[in-house]
Design an enzyme around this catalytic site. Structure first.
Site, PDB file in Angstrom:
ATOM      1  N   SER A 127       0.780  -1.202  -0.067  1.00  0.00           N
ATOM      2  CA  SER A 127       0.068   0.057  -0.042  1.00  0.00           C
ATOM      3  C   SER A 127       0.805   1.352   0.007  1.00  0.00           C
ATOM      4  CB  SER A 127      -0.928   0.037   1.186  1.00  0.00           C
ATOM      5  OG  SER A 127      -0.409   0.148   2.502  1.00  0.00           O
ATOM      6  N   HIS A 148      -1.619  -3.103  -6.215  1.00  0.00           N
ATOM      7  CA  HIS A 148      -2.246  -2.833  -4.834  1.00  0.00           C
ATOM      8  C   HIS A 148      -3.832  -2.758  -4.998  1.00  0.00           C
ATOM      9  CE1 HIS A 148      -3.201   0.280  -1.488  1.00  0.00           C
ATOM     10  NE2 HIS A 148      -3.370  -0.771  -1.099  1.00  0.00           N
ATOM     11  N   GLU A 160      -4.237  -0.571  -8.074  1.00  0.00           N
ATOM     12  CA  GLU A 160      -3.297   0.487  -8.540  1.00  0.00           C
ATOM     13  C   GLU A 160      -1.882  -0.237  -8.969  1.00  0.00           C
ATOM     14  OE1 GLU A 160      -3.777   4.327  -5.515  1.00  0.00           O
ATOM     15  OE2 GLU A 160      -2.555   2.598  -4.654  1.00  0.00           O
ATOM     16  N   ASN A 198      -4.312   6.420  -1.230  1.00  0.00           N
ATOM     17  CA  ASN A 198      -3.952   6.723   0.086  1.00  0.00           C
ATOM     18  C   ASN A 198      -3.457   7.801   0.359  1.00  0.00           C
ATOM     19  OD1 ASN A 198      -4.773   4.105   1.400  1.00  0.00           O
ATOM     20  ND2 ASN A 198      -2.912   3.103   0.851  1.00  0.00           N
TER      21      ASN A 198
END
Length: 666
Positions: A127, A148, A160, A198
């Site tokens: 992440s 991800h 991702e 994120n």
């Protein structure tokens, strides 16, 4: 690079969910962990997820219980568990899903590098950690990529695809296509701490955390304000309890170390994690327990101020990601839609789209006020200032981060709108949500095209999408299959005639390809004289996957643009290519930043529209390499043969039923 067998290293819940997504796409997958308990947990999770998905289909009466039981057996037969690397000798794609510590991941990458064939792609479900550092421990850094998933992987559609310093274009494209093959929405981004979603989420949540602690605010009140304003699907404290406080804290502290105090870490969160109170994963106690908050704070927030801080930080971080070349405008918005639940159908808009709706001048003013109050973390980004200075203020002005139709007055077709700007016309595709090329679109585009040809002084037409995140996802399969034979034949003939005219008449045509252009959408773009692509553009001819062939010139125009060999490959394989490769191949003429696409297309239109009309017409007509009409006639016959086959019926039924087709060769 094709994936016939995959592997997941790291069992447990996340490994099981990733393996299930792969197995459900009918791709065999091996789940490996050092402890048989985690392997068993992964297999059980894969089974539970599959059972839940099938039970939902049974409840909706889409399948019978007997069919559900049979499908469960099929999916689980695709999943194998192991504690060794013995079954890795023939895998094509490995997803590493071990704990988020770089030394552990590097050790695993050394192992899978030695255990897998040289062509295999090695991907990390990290992440936030460095893909480049993982790749450096292998002998194939060019084949190492981030992949991800978002939790829960069985529900969240986003993947991702993270490109490290050594990741090749071929690897990124293969990872993108693999994500699509397992029914996920991929975005491609560069390697920075937090990547895309994120980084944006933690920037916005950090502002909420800071305000809560500094002002002693009520957690429930904050969550209510944010949820009711529809800037997020749910409040950040409730969300953190669902995700796990330790998981969120890990990302928050990593971003704080990477970027400094602009990424705030909540002291109460650290205390709760230290006490083992992790939210749902530890029995339910986190920021809340039995509906009551567990940390101090009772004051009501200033809703307007809190929302301004939340949305402005989201837009600032989004702009910085684009300005730093990490990803494109559309990839940010697609990522926030698929990974953070910002669903426009529910009134939840991602950052750039939301700013366009609100008005960029108003957003800039709000940001400047926040900068005065709170300092440099609210400094307006260069991109926003530039757009406002240009008068590109969003929907109200017809263009902001995205372009928006401002159709001519008078009667307009339903699925294609005509807008005229001096000597330039714009044919806006407005068949939301995916701009599928339906019979109505073909008829409406013909209506618009005929008006453009008849207009005095109009020398160029731009074909653009009014949907920010798609150009055209392809033909409307349901609409075409519901037509009778005579109607279908007439439509194919009229569609071919229309697309042929786009490339032969004296009006120059420019396709502004903003995002996905598959099948009929790609063929429409190829029929134009010039194709300007956004960085987020993805093009391809996936008809082979339905058991049919391109039906609107794809077998003829594609080889003329990219070469016979590559055109044949693309039509036979059916995979997508990203904008950079499309430019290298000659499928598109230019690739530009997403927010500059429409202006660039208009610039080309003004240039070409100002050329001598007869010369334009003659250059277009004599520039074709070979007899396109004869080729299209051959394509028509081939399309009819393929479309009438049993394989085509099976492929279309599988597509509509969201399952993998079973070919018979008939």
């Amino acid at each position: 690079m094709f994936v016939s067998k995959a592997a997941v290293v790291g069992g447990g819940t996340m490994g099981g969910e990733i393996a299930q997504a792969i197995a459900a796409a009918d791709i065999p997958v091996v789940v490996k962990d050092i402890d048989q308990r985690f392997v068993d947990a992964a297999l059980e999770k894969a089974r539970a997820v599959t059972e839940g998905q099938l039970a939902g289909q049974v409840k909706k009466e889409r399948i019978s219980q007997e069919q559900a039981d049979a499908r469960l057996a099929e999916v689980m037969a695709n999943v194998t568990g192991t504690t060794t690397y013995e079954q890795f000798g023939d895998v094509d794609f490995v997803v590493e899903a071990v704990p988020e510590r770089i030394e552990i991941k590097q050790a695993v990458f050394r192992e899978i590098d030695a255990a897998t064939p040289g062509h295999a792609i090695l991907a990390s479900n990290t992440s936030s950690l460095s893909i480049t550092e993982m790749g450096e421990t292998t002998l194939r850094a060019d084949k190492v990529v981030g992949f991800h998933f978002f939790y829960p992987a069985s529900v969240m559609p986003l993947v991702e695809v993270i490109v490290g310093a050594d990741t090749s274009q071929e690897t990124a494209t293969a990872a993108y296509n693999f994500a699509q093959a397992i029914k996920k929405q991929p975005i491609v981004c560069g390697e920075v701490p937090g990547f895309v979603v994120n980084k944006i989420l933690m920037a916005t949540i950090g502002e909420v955390w800071r305000a809560q602690e500094e002002q002693g605010l009520s957690l429930a009140a904050i969550d209510r304000v944010i949820a009711e304003a529809k800037v997020a699907p749910m409040g950040p404290f409730f969300l953190t309890d669902l995700l796990g406080l330790d998981t969120v804290l890990h990302v928050a502290e990593h971003l704080n170390r990477s970027y400094g105090e602009t990424f705030y870490v909540h002291a109460g969160l650290q205390k709760l994690v230290g006490e083992g109170k992790l939210g749902a994963k530890s029995g339910g106690e986190g920021f809340f327990k039995d509906g009551q908050q567990t940390i101090p704070g009772e004051a009501e927030p200033d809703a307007e101020e809190l929302l301004a801080m939340f949305t402005c930080r989201a837009l600032i971080e989004s702009c910085l990601l684009v300005e730093e070349g990490v990803c494109s405008v559309r990839d940010v918005d697609l990522g926030m839609m698929a990974g953070a639940g910002l669903d426009p159908r529910r009134g939840l808009l991602p950052p750039f789209w939301k700013a366009d709706v609100e008005g960029l001048d108003k957003v800039l003013e709000r940001m400047e006020q926040l900068e005065e109050r709170y300092g440099e973390r609210f400094t307006p980004p260069v991109t926003l200032r530039r757009l406002v200075a240009q008068g590109r203020l969003g929907i109200a002005s017809g263009q902001g981060f995205y372009p928006y139709p401002q159709p001519d007055e008078g009667e307009q077709p339903g699925t294609v709108k005509l807008e005229t700007r001096g000597k330039v016309a714009i044919a806006w595709l407005t068949n939301a949500p995916m701009n599928a090329v339906s019979p109505d679109v073909i008829r409406d585009l013909r209506t618009v095209w005929d008006r453009v040809k008849a207009a005095d002084g109009v020398g160029a037409m731009v074909v653009a999408s009014s949907v920010p995140v798609v150009f055209s996802a392809g033909a409307d399969i349901k609409a075409f299959t519901s037509m009778d034979e005579a109607g279908g034949r007439e439509l194919v003939e009229s569609g071919h005639a229309l697309l042929r005219e786009l490339g032969t008449e004296r009006v120059a045509t420019i396709a502004a390809v903003n995002s996905i252009a598959f099948g009929g959408g790609c063929e429409l773009a190829m029929a134009c004289d010039v194709r300007i692509a956004a960085e987020a553009a993805v093009l391809g001819q996936p008809e082979i996957k339905l058991g049919i062939i391109p039906g609107f010139g794809g077998t003829q125009r594609l080889p003329r643009l990219v070469g016979q060999s590559k055109g044949l490959e693309m039509n036979l394989v059916g995979d997508a290519i990203l904008s950079e490769e499309a430019l290298e191949l000659g499928l598109v003429n230019r690739v530009v930043p997403d927010h500059e696409l429409f202006e660039t297309a208009l610039m080309w239109a003004r240039k070409l529209g100002g050329q001598a009309p007869i010369a334009v017409e003659q250059i277009k007509r004599v520039s074709s390499n070979g007899d396109l009409d004869a080729g299209i006639e051959a394509e028509k016959q081939g399309f009819a043969t393929a479309f009438d086959s049993e394989d085509a019926k099976e492929g279309i039924a599988a597509f509509l039923g969201k399952r993998t087709p079973r070919w018979s060769g008939r």
